[in-house]
Write a protein that holds these residues in place. Sequence first.
Motif, PDB file in Angstrom:
ATOM      1  N   ASP A  34       0.736  -1.105   0.020  1.00 47.80           N
ATOM      2  CA  ASP A  34       0.028  -0.268  -0.024  1.00 47.80           C
ATOM      3  C   ASP A  34       0.918   1.298   0.062  1.00 47.80           C
ATOM      4  O   ASP A  34       0.331   2.409  -0.264  1.00 47.80           O
ATOM      5  CB  ASP A  34      -0.843   0.249   1.179  1.00 47.80           C
ATOM      6  CG  ASP A  34      -2.083  -0.915   0.936  1.00 47.80           C
ATOM      7  OD1 ASP A  34      -2.395  -1.528  -0.074  1.00 47.80           O
ATOM      8  OD2 ASP A  34      -2.488  -1.559   2.254  1.00 47.80           O
ATOM      9  N   VAL A  35       2.082   1.120   0.357  1.00 48.11           N
ATOM     10  CA  VAL A  35       2.862   2.311   0.272  1.00 48.11           C
ATOM     11  C   VAL A  35       3.912   2.182  -1.103  1.00 48.11           C
ATOM     12  O   VAL A  35       4.074   3.432  -1.486  1.00 48.11           O
ATOM     13  CB  VAL A  35       3.931   2.077   1.517  1.00 48.11           C
ATOM     14  CG1 VAL A  35       5.434   3.413   1.395  1.00 48.11           C
ATOM     15  CG2 VAL A  35       3.469   2.469   2.760  1.00 48.11           C
ATOM     16  N   ILE A  36       4.211   1.093  -1.498  1.00 52.46           N
ATOM     17  CA  ILE A  36       5.035   0.921  -2.687  1.00 52.46           C
ATOM     18  C   ILE A  36       4.082   1.379  -3.978  1.00 52.46           C
ATOM     19  O   ILE A  36       4.561   2.149  -4.918  1.00 52.46           O
ATOM     20  CB  ILE A  36       5.484  -0.546  -2.840  1.00 52.46           C
ATOM     21  CG1 ILE A  36       6.307  -0.688  -1.805  1.00 52.46           C
ATOM     22  CG2 ILE A  36       6.093  -0.794  -4.467  1.00 52.46           C
ATOM     23  CD1 ILE A  36       6.862  -2.158  -1.718  1.00 52.46           C
ATOM     24  N   GLU A  37       2.844   0.997  -3.979  1.00 50.76           N
ATOM     25  CA  GLU A  37       2.065   1.392  -5.079  1.00 50.76           C
ATOM     26  C   GLU A  37       2.054   2.848  -5.524  1.00 50.76           C
ATOM     27  O   GLU A  37       2.217   3.063  -6.631  1.00 50.76           O
ATOM     28  CB  GLU A  37       0.673   0.879  -4.989  1.00 50.76           C
ATOM     29  CG  GLU A  37      -0.168   1.011  -6.151  1.00 50.76           C
ATOM     30  CD  GLU A  37      -1.515   0.391  -6.159  1.00 50.76           C
ATOM     31  OE1 GLU A  37      -2.285   0.452  -7.085  1.00 50.76           O
ATOM     32  OE2 GLU A  37      -2.033  -0.151  -5.052  1.00 50.76           O
ATOM     33  N   PRO A  38       1.584   3.734  -4.440  1.00 46.75           N
ATOM     34  CA  PRO A  38       1.595   5.056  -4.767  1.00 46.75           C
ATOM     35  C   PRO A  38       3.178   5.659  -5.235  1.00 46.75           C
ATOM     36  O   PRO A  38       3.231   6.686  -5.835  1.00 46.75           O
ATOM     37  CB  PRO A  38       1.061   5.769  -3.592  1.00 46.75           C
ATOM     38  CG  PRO A  38       1.153   4.875  -2.389  1.00 46.75           C
ATOM     39  CD  PRO A  38       0.972   3.685  -3.063  1.00 46.75           C
ATOM     40  N   LEU A  39       4.060   5.202  -4.316  1.00 52.11           N
ATOM     41  CA  LEU A  39       5.470   5.691  -5.049  1.00 52.11           C
ATOM     42  C   LEU A  39       5.747   5.365  -6.295  1.00 52.11           C
ATOM     43  O   LEU A  39       6.584   6.145  -6.799  1.00 52.11           O
ATOM     44  CB  LEU A  39       6.661   5.027  -3.758  1.00 52.11           C
ATOM     45  CG  LEU A  39       7.824   5.737  -3.877  1.00 52.11           C
ATOM     46  CD1 LEU A  39       7.825   7.169  -3.295  1.00 52.11           C
ATOM     47  CD2 LEU A  39       8.933   4.907  -3.258  1.00 52.11           C
ATOM     48  N   ARG A  40       5.705   4.135  -6.658  1.00 50.94           N
ATOM     49  CA  ARG A  40       5.923   3.838  -8.039  1.00 50.94           C
ATOM     50  C   ARG A  40       4.851   4.698  -8.822  1.00 50.94           C
ATOM     51  O   ARG A  40       5.538   4.997 -10.022  1.00 50.94           O
ATOM     52  CB  ARG A  40       5.386   2.348  -8.325  1.00 50.94           C
ATOM     53  CG  ARG A  40       5.625   1.928  -9.832  1.00 50.94           C
ATOM     54  CD  ARG A  40       5.217   0.489  -9.927  1.00 50.94           C
ATOM     55  NE  ARG A  40       4.236   0.189  -9.911  1.00 50.94           N
ATOM     56  CZ  ARG A  40       3.537  -1.071 -10.031  1.00 50.94           C
ATOM     57  NH1 ARG A  40       4.303  -1.951 -10.671  1.00 50.94           N
ATOM     58  NH2 ARG A  40       2.233  -1.453 -10.259  1.00 50.94           N
ATOM     59  N   ALA A  41       3.816   4.922  -8.713  1.00 56.69           N
ATOM     60  CA  ALA A  41       2.917   5.977  -9.591  1.00 56.69           C
ATOM     61  C   ALA A  41       3.701   7.195  -9.567  1.00 56.69           C
ATOM     62  O   ALA A  41       3.710   7.938 -10.932  1.00 56.69           O
ATOM     63  CB  ALA A  41       1.746   6.125  -8.968  1.00 56.69           C
ATOM     64  N   ALA A  42       4.208   7.807  -8.371  1.00 50.82           N
ATOM     65  CA  ALA A  42       4.853   9.139  -8.668  1.00 50.82           C
ATOM     66  C   ALA A  42       6.000   9.189  -9.197  1.00 50.82           C
ATOM     67  O   ALA A  42       6.549  10.004 -10.008  1.00 50.82           O
ATOM     68  CB  ALA A  42       5.038   9.601  -6.872  1.00 50.82           C
ATOM     69  N   PHE A  43       6.694   7.905  -9.067  1.00 49.59           N
ATOM     70  CA  PHE A  43       8.093   7.728  -9.610  1.00 49.59           C
ATOM     71  C   PHE A  43       7.924   7.803 -11.221  1.00 49.59           C
ATOM     72  O   PHE A  43       8.762   8.429 -12.020  1.00 49.59           O
ATOM     73  CB  PHE A  43       8.761   6.200  -9.265  1.00 49.59           C
ATOM     74  CG  PHE A  43       9.932   5.853  -9.582  1.00 49.59           C
ATOM     75  CD1 PHE A  43      11.339   6.706  -9.306  1.00 49.59           C
ATOM     76  CD2 PHE A  43      10.077   5.203 -11.054  1.00 49.59           C
ATOM     77  CE1 PHE A  43      12.630   6.302  -9.847  1.00 49.59           C
ATOM     78  CE2 PHE A  43      11.255   4.764 -11.517  1.00 49.59           C
ATOM     79  CZ  PHE A  43      12.556   5.279 -11.156  1.00 49.59           C
ATOM     80  N   GLU A  44       6.931   7.201 -11.664  1.00 45.59           N
ATOM     81  CA  GLU A  44       6.654   7.150 -12.908  1.00 45.59           C
ATOM     82  C   GLU A  44       6.195   8.088 -13.660  1.00 45.59           C
ATOM     83  O   GLU A  44       6.301   8.592 -15.054  1.00 45.59           O
ATOM     84  CB  GLU A  44       5.608   5.985 -13.333  1.00 45.59           C
ATOM     85  CG  GLU A  44       6.060   4.564 -13.198  1.00 45.59           C
ATOM     86  CD  GLU A  44       5.074   3.374 -13.367  1.00 45.59           C
ATOM     87  OE1 GLU A  44       3.774   3.853 -13.058  1.00 45.59           O
ATOM     88  OE2 GLU A  44       5.431   2.150 -13.222  1.00 45.59           O
ATOM     89  N   ARG A  45       5.623   9.267 -12.650  1.00 42.48           N
ATOM     90  CA  ARG A  45       5.304  10.443 -13.265  1.00 42.48           C
ATOM     91  C   ARG A  45       6.247  11.625 -13.185  1.00 42.48           C
ATOM     92  O   ARG A  45       6.001  12.683 -13.654  1.00 42.48           O
ATOM     93  CB  ARG A  45       3.994  10.843 -12.718  1.00 42.48           C
ATOM     94  CG  ARG A  45       2.734  10.017 -13.435  1.00 42.48           C
ATOM     95  CD  ARG A  45       1.423   9.889 -12.497  1.00 42.48           C
ATOM     96  NE  ARG A  45       0.519   9.105 -13.293  1.00 42.48           N
ATOM     97  CZ  ARG A  45       0.555   7.906 -13.384  1.00 42.48           C
ATOM     98  NH1 ARG A  45       1.662   7.266 -12.762  1.00 42.48           N
ATOM     99  NH2 ARG A  45      -0.401   7.040 -13.983  1.00 42.48           N
ATOM    100  N   GLY A  46       7.629  11.330 -12.815  1.00 43.54           N
ATOM    101  CA  GLY A  46       8.514  12.184 -12.798  1.00 43.54           C
ATOM    102  C   GLY A  46       8.959  12.879 -11.473  1.00 43.54           C
ATOM    103  O   GLY A  46       9.640  13.644 -11.539  1.00 43.54           O
ATOM    104  N   ALA A  47       8.130  12.556 -10.390  1.00 49.46           N
ATOM    105  CA  ALA A  47       8.280  13.228  -9.180  1.00 49.46           C
ATOM    106  C   ALA A  47       9.592  12.578  -8.434  1.00 49.46           C
ATOM    107  O   ALA A  47      10.018  11.488  -8.886  1.00 49.46           O
ATOM    108  CB  ALA A  47       7.182  12.892  -8.132  1.00 49.46           C
ATOM    109  N   THR A  48      10.500  13.421  -7.705  1.00 50.69           N
ATOM    110  CA  THR A  48      11.480  12.935  -7.032  1.00 50.69           C
ATOM    111  C   THR A  48      11.018  12.094  -5.838  1.00 50.69           C
ATOM    112  O   THR A  48      10.193  12.423  -5.084  1.00 50.69           O
ATOM    113  CB  THR A  48      12.361  14.178  -6.477  1.00 50.69           C
ATOM    114  OG1 THR A  48      12.919  14.897  -7.402  1.00 50.69           O
ATOM    115  CG2 THR A  48      13.279  13.637  -5.621  1.00 50.69           C
TER     116      THR A  48
END
Length: 318
Positions: free
Chosen positions: A222-236
């Motif tokens: 539940d923590v990895i999924e949003p981090l991956r989404a942010a990572f894929e959209r270019g966020a640090t």
Amino acid sequence: MTDEVKETFAHASGGRRAGGGGTAPPAPAALAAKVRTLAPSMTRSMQRVAEAVAGDPAGCAALTVTGLAELTGTSEATVVRTARLLGYPGYRDLRLALAGLAAQQQSGRAPAITTDIAVDDPIADVVAKLAYDEQQTLADTAAGLDTGQLGAAVAALAAARRTDVYGIGASGLVAQDLTQKLLRIGLIAHAHNDPHLAVTNAVQLRAGDVALAITHSGSTGDVIEPLRAAFERGATTVAITGRPDGPVTQYADHVLTTSTSRESELRPAAMSSRTSQLLVVDCLFVGVAQRTYDSAAPALAASYEALAHRHGGSRGRP
């Protein structure tokens, strides 16, 4: 091939340490902390080597690579791999650190006490054991924290348009603590402990934003999924975790490692992990406040003033 030649070869071939090249080997005092943090991710044979060097640094410092392999029932290659995983270019560097650690231990430092809490322990013993264990957890986290990664994370947070922080359970409380601190100095920050809301917010992030995940195990979906989404959209992206080899680090630009303390029946992992996570959060906050001081100081003063009447007086009164 002689032992000396083998050790020389191990030193020369291990110039790039695990987790990144060009970083100096950890200081002797950080060795025990490294062992506690990395042991869960080691193979059983590597754990035997790590436990041996942490348990008897003086004795192991006197051993050749062959001698340590024989002592632990492993191979010379396993000894060298363990040294590298602990951050040393080769076994010779590890021996030097062991000698330094042994010298420190012989200088009069008080022996460690057990932190196992029994059901029938007097409350005074519970206090002493918890205090000692939390002190050790903080010391281990500080010793193992990569200040280069910390500085990069601070710079990203200070410049972020918006920061989202993800955490579940005890880590969720730490996430709220960080966002409240950032809000007090005028930054835009949100803590998400609802996994659906976390993902729907993460997909709105972009370059210039920061997403920070807090997970002791490093594998909380539940923590990895949003981090991956942010990572894929270019966020640090930043991960605070007790497992530097955990799945969460695949999507983290910067990894901040916390101490992995030994849990017990009466002291679950959530307690010890929260202590180390809060230290990292405080380091991040102070670093950001330093970088944004011109705007952070007035914002802090304004928040103190706004809440002063709730504490029975104005800012500055006891």
